[in-house]
Design an enzyme around this catalytic site. Structure first.
Site: not given
Lengths: 96, 204
Positions: B109, B112-114
């Site tokens: 991602c 962000c950090s999905c």
């Protein structure tokens, strides 16, 4: 709402920077690729990110890009690809 | 420790000053509880659920797909009901990408950090790091090699940037030599990193 694009359609990702929250990464802007999957409709991030309700929902597509298009100096195989989820209002039809 | 001369100040008792956003977060939480939107116990239960999720869930899904072709077909076309049938709650819409003889998939991602956290547990620190997020889309083969994964030139590397609502999980290839193994033994081969696609399951 009917999806504007279908699997196999060639599309170009808009190259713009609205003064708002968005979910289109800078490195794919202006790139053309092929729709590989319809993800369904989601609220628009440009509205949701600023207290809006995201309506009307927009179809989201997985668009497949060639790594050699993204990075002119790409070090890998010619067939390598990158899939990215893009909202319909960021896509235009592209030439084949 | 007679030689231990160099001076170093002791650490302050208090942590860093609370930031504006931390204060806003705490205020919001207090208001939500005060207004009865949810209870502190609801919040605790949610955190407990998130922390209880682990890559073992993903390993179970993969082992079932390796042993049950009908389940695998459902997992690839309509994953959420297939995953729920195993008693797991994916929370988000899941998309499963299959590694084959000709395609190797890897998830990131960049924004962000999905990550399918409700299914696989917290993402590893490196998954959230800018170095991984920036590099894996630009030089995936070099990043994979740093994880010890050398993808042959005739296998396509397909990077998936998780930028909207879908959460991705890789269905790795079943290692050769595991014919006849039961699901539990197969699941033990499936690691968190192989579900992200930076490694592949190997025989012990």
């Amino acid at each position: 709402m009917t999806a504007r694009f279908a699997v196999g359609d060639r599309v170009r990702i808009a190259d713009r920077t609205p003064p708002a929250h968005q979910r289109t990464p800078a490195y794919v802007k202006g790139q053309a690729g092929v729709v590989v999957y319809l993800c369904g409709a989601e609220g628009q991030p440009e509205s949701l990110g600023h207290g809006g309700d995201g309506t009307p929902p927009m179809d989201v597509y997985r668009v497949r890009l060639a790594q050699t298009d993204l990075w002119p100096d790409y070090r890998g195989s010619r067939g390598d690809t990158l899939d990215v989820e893009i909202f319909e209002h960021w896509l235009d039809p592209a030439e084949r | 420790m007679a030689d231990h001369h160099h001076p170093h100040p002791s650490r302050a008792d208090d942590p860093e000053p609370t930031t504006h956003h931390q204060v806003m977060g705490l205020a919001l939480r207090e208001l939500l509880i005060e207004k009865g939107i949810y209870t502190a116990d609801d919040e605790r239960a949610r955190i407990e659920m998130l922390e209880a999720a682990s890559p073992a869930n993903g390993a179970r899904i993969v082992a079932r797909a390796w042993t049950d072709p009908a389940f695998k077909a459902r997992l690839l076309t309509d994953p959420n009901p297939a995953i729920e049938a195993l008693g797991l709650d994916p929370f988000n819409a899941i998309h499963v990408v299959e590694n084959t003889e000709t395609v190797h998939n890897v998830i990131v991602c960049t924004l962000c950090s999905c990550y399918p956290r409700q299914l696989l547990g917290p993402q590893p620190a490196w998954y959230k790091a800018r170095a991984y997020r920036a590099r894996v889309v630009r030089e995936p083969r070099q990043v994979l090699a740093e994880f010890g994964t050398h993808v042959p030139d005739d296998v396509v590397v397909r990077v998936h940037d998780s930028t909207a609502e879908l959460r991705y999980m890789v269905l790795p290839r079943r290692p050769a030599g595991t014919e006849g193994w039961d699901e539990a033994a197969l699941a033990a081969l499936v690691t968190r990193d192989s579900l992200i696609g930076v490694t592949v399951p190997t025989m012990p």
